[in-house]
Write an enzyme that holds these catalytic residues in place. Structure first.
Site, PDB file in Angstrom:
ATOM      1  N   ALA A 505       8.300   4.423  74.051  1.00 26.11           N
ATOM      2  CA  ALA A 505       9.567   4.467  73.304  1.00 26.11           C
ATOM      3  C   ALA A 505       9.482   5.502  72.190  1.00 26.11           C
ATOM      4  O   ALA A 505      10.416   6.287  71.977  1.00 26.11           O
ATOM      5  CB  ALA A 505       9.894   3.089  72.733  1.00 26.11           C
ATOM      6  N   LYS A 697       8.659   2.034  66.796  1.00 22.40           N
ATOM      7  CA  LYS A 697       7.200   2.027  66.898  1.00 22.40           C
ATOM      8  C   LYS A 697       6.705   1.659  68.290  1.00 22.40           C
ATOM      9  O   LYS A 697       5.628   2.064  68.696  1.00 22.40           O
ATOM     10  CB  LYS A 697       6.610   1.020  65.909  1.00 22.40           C
ATOM     11  N   GLU A 701       2.041  -4.217  73.877  1.00 19.62           N
ATOM     12  CA  GLU A 701       0.704  -4.758  73.683  1.00 19.62           C
ATOM     13  C   GLU A 701       0.614  -5.729  72.505  1.00 19.62           C
ATOM     14  O   GLU A 701      -0.177  -6.661  72.531  1.00 19.62           O
ATOM     15  CB  GLU A 701      -0.280  -3.598  73.512  1.00 19.62           C
TER      16      GLU A 701
HETATM   17 MO1  MOS Z   1      -1.918  -0.096  78.434  1.00 23.57          MO
HETATM   18  S1  MOS Z   1      -3.753  -1.007  78.446  1.00 23.57           S
HETATM   19  O1  MOS Z   1      -2.201   1.233  77.409  1.00 23.57           O
HETATM   20  O2  MOS Z   1      -1.386   0.261  79.924  1.00 23.57           O
END
Ligand code: MOS
Length: 735
Positions: A505, A697, A701
């Site tokens: 993004a 940002k 994850e």
């Molecule tokens: Mo992720 S582990 O950067 O696909």
């Protein structure tokens, strides 16, 4: 920019294609004359192939060829071995159990699979080791990259501060090997075009990267090989590097002059990269008031004998906590396995599990509420490099998350909350992940009918990239979503990085905006010349692009339609390509992170010790949220993976045989619907004018980081039993 779409919870623009089956995945391209390859895997962990007899397999009617290291084409670059340390069918050496040692290609996949079972192999064995625990003495500092160098820098004198601290906590935390199991298994359909050119429909997180790999390995020129990954059924890091099937399918297609597909089975998914085992020692020293005086963090993860896999396990504490004395180390040790791979929040998920578990233990040792302890040590700058944050609304994450969860009502004593036969525990943890941005480019083409086509070679591995890029483009030019198409996942499109690191993004978004801004400027110049548009003396800042019109912001009745302006200029289309990247000095001046606060409620069966995660509240600060619906899905998915990490996921190894025993979903447990109950995601307002023009940002994850610690901490609160070895299975809760 007027935003009618940015910030709105739009449905996925690719949703319809996905639910109707119109969206094609790598193994679904039924190209003409397709042959099917099946991989034969090594049954030993280390040694050599002495003899490989494919006679019986090759004699099965319908089998086209059995490829081995002995008969494959000579490939100068491949044979030099400088791209990957392991390459399928490279030579007679066996580096890990499950290593591809032959590819059987046949008219049908069933035939190929059957014939693969007839390939006879004789090995010479060498001793192997698969247990990281026994390799502690062999641990070494991996080759340092810039990131890991800064994340292990010492600060003050941690040992002495720890020794003199009023409150101390020291413990070792471990977590097991976890394997990648995205819904879509790895596959490549290598379409042969007759003239030596190949189109590889490939499961990958980056079509350009797979293209580069094929160019390097097979010596293709750029226009001779195209990689397409229009849809990807999850990847989480497993598709960052070229995996076995890409090489094997293209090798076979070239030699047979036919299209070939190779798909990994679910069992063979356990022959690719994985999150490594980790052993982490945490030492925390604090004053009686809970102020941290010392942080020590030593992490060890496994790598292969082929190459060093490294991750940032230890860099996070100095970005989160204000502590004058910090000492960290990160080491790897080799085992006879395939090289680990990035897996959702690599390093972050691992390191923060240990850090946030240790912080919880320190809170009990100091008699301070775990949330209070975090606030007490809240850092206003990143101590890794003494840099201010571009933005950090973590305090607000704590506040809103705690409020939504009802943290204030928590009885701090372990085993104090109970309902019937269930022990109830509340735990919390912090999450942090880097807000990265890489160079990316995009092209925007506006046609005279008012339709906009935007394209970039990025990927959408299920994250929502199709949708958010469409939103950005539509808003920049004031068009309806229905009039905008975003294309991706094709190596012929303007270059963009792999989709990984939660940086799409923030990387591709600004490129899309820049390309559309360039179109906008051209349109504006056209519009000014349209007689009676009322824009003759306007500046671009004075106009708004809304509903397909270019109009004066202060008096929208003055203006002209986009279609009208193009017609007046006699233009069939406007095409612009733009590149965007982070200014280098920003990276030097600011620390850029996404933060979260996670609160979890577990219910533990008092008799059986089985753990259920009843509730999770995850409050995330990730800059501007482009689409709260797709962003929420990302965080939900991360939390679910965090539940898996805390309670279920573990690849068990048979150390004698040197192989993974868990290689299917009966043995390798991931959370199912019944394991996923109430998950609440909050996006905290966070304005960031520094990071990029969109203030975004990236999420993804961040959802997994800290989740396992919050659950482990809740299990302690429920039971009084501290489990420092993931996953928290009932046997560990009991004993
Ligand atoms: Mo992720 S582990 O950067 O696909």
């Amino acid at each position: 920019m007027t935003s009618s779409y940015i910030g709105q919870p739009l449905n996925r623009v690719d949703g319809r294609a996905k639910v109707t089956g119109e969206a094609k995945y790598a193994a679904e391209y039924n190209v003409h004359g397709l042959a099917h390859g099946f991989i034969v895997s090594s049954t030993i962990a280390r040694g050599r192939i002495v003899r490989i007899d494919s006679g019986r397999a090759a004699s099965v009617p319908g089998v086209l060829r059995v490829f081995t290291h002995e008969n494959r084409e000579h490939l100068p670059s491949y044979d030099r071995d400088d791209e990957h340390s392991f390459l399928p069918l490279r030579d007679a050496k066996i580096h890990f159990s499950g290593q591809p040692i032959a590819l059987v290609v046949a008219e049908t996949s069933e035939l190929a699979r059957y014939a693969a079972s007839l390939v006879q192999v004789e090995y010479s064995h060498e001793p192997h080791v698969m247990d990281l625990n026994t390799r502690r003495g062999e641990a070494y500092d991996p080759k340092e990259d810039e990131d890991s160098a800064s994340s292990t820098k010492d600060r003050g004198d941690a040992q002495s501060a720890f020794t003199h601290a009023a409150v101390r906590h020291e413990a070792e935390y471990t977590h097991p090997c976890e394997h990648h199991n995205p819904m879509e298994m790895h596959a490549t359909t290598a379409a042969w075009h007759g003239d030596g050119k190949i189109t590889a429909y490939e499961k990958t997180q980056g079509a350009p990267r797979s293209q580069k790999y094929l160019m390097k390995v097979f010596g293709f020129k750029k226009d001779e090989v195209r990689v397409i990954a229009s849809y990807v059924g999850g990847a989480f890091g497993s598709g960052l590097r070229a995996e076995h099937q890409l090489f094997l399918s293209v090798l076979a297609a070239r030699e047979l002059a036919r299209s070939v597909r190779v798909t990994l089975t679910r069992q063979q998914m356990f022959t690719i990269g994985y999150r490594p085992w980790s052993i982490q020692r945490l030492k925390l020293g604090a004053g009686a008031d809970g102020a941290l005086h010392a942080i020590g963090h030593d992490a060890l993860t496994n790598t292969s004998r082929l190459e060093d896999y490294t991750e940032n396990d230890v860099g996070w504490s100095a970005a989160l906590y204000n502590c004058p004395n910090i000492k960290r180390s990160y080491k790897v040790a080799q085992i006879d396995c395939y090289t680990p791979a990035d897996m959702r929040a690599p390093g972050g998920a691992t390191g923060m599990y240990a850090i946030e578990s240790a912080m919880d233990e320190l809170a009990y040792a100091a008699g301070i509420d775990p949330l209070e302890l975090r606030l007490k040590n809240y850092s206003e700058k990143d101590l890794n490099e003494d840099k201010p944050f571009s933005s950090k609304q973590l305090r607000e994450c704590f506040r809103q998350g705690a409020q939504r969860f009802g943290w204030a009502k928590r009885n701090p004593a372990p085993r104090s909350m109970r309902e019937g036969n269930e022990l109830i525990g509340w735990g919390m943890a912090t999450g942090i992940w880097e807000a990265m941005r890489l160079k990316a480019s995009a092209r925007a083409v506006l046609t005279y009918d008012g339709k906009l086509d935007v394209a970039s070679a990025t990927t959408d591995i299920g994250t929502g990239t199709y949708t958010i890029m469409t939103q950005i483009a539509a808003d920049t030019l004031g068009l309806r979503i229905a009039d905008v198409t975003f294309r991706l996942g094709d190596s012929t499109l303007p270059p963009a990085p792999i989709q990984g690191g939660s940086f799409t993004a923030a990387s591709v978004g600004p490129a899309v905006k820049a390309a559309c801004d360039a179109v906008r400027e051209k349109l504006f110049k056209l519009a000014r010349n349209v007689p009676d548009s009322g824009l003759a003396n306007a500046k671009i800042e004075d106009v708004a692009f809304v509903d397909g019109r270019i109009a004066l912001a202060r008096d929208p009745s003055l203006g002209v339609t986009i279609v009208g302006a193009m017609r007046y200029g006699n233009l069939k289309q406007i095409e612009e390509v733009a590149k965007a990247e982070l200014a280098e000095d920003l990276e030097k001046r600011y620390a850029m992170y996404v933060h979260s606060a996670i609160f979890a409620e577990v219910r533990v069966d008092a008799d059986f010790g089985s753990v259920r995660v009843a509730r999770v509240v995850n409050a995330v600060a990730a800059g501007r949220i482009l689409n709260p619906k797709t962003a929420r899905s990302q965080v939900l998915g991360g939390v679910v993976m965090g539940i898996g990490m805390a309670l279920h996921e573990e690849t068990l190894a048979d150390h004698d045989l040197g192989r993974f025993m868990t290689h299917n979903f009966a043995d390798y447990h991931i959370p199912v619907n019944a394991d996923v109950q109430d998950i609440d995601v909050i996006f905290v307002d966070e304005r960031d004018d520094i990071i990029n023009p969109l203030g975004v940002k990236g999420v993804g994850e961040i959802g997994i980081v800290g989740t396992a610690a919050a659950i482990a901490n809740a299990v302690f609160h429920a039971t009084g039993k501290r489990v420092r070895d993931l996953p928290i299975t009932l046997d560990k809760v009991f004993t």
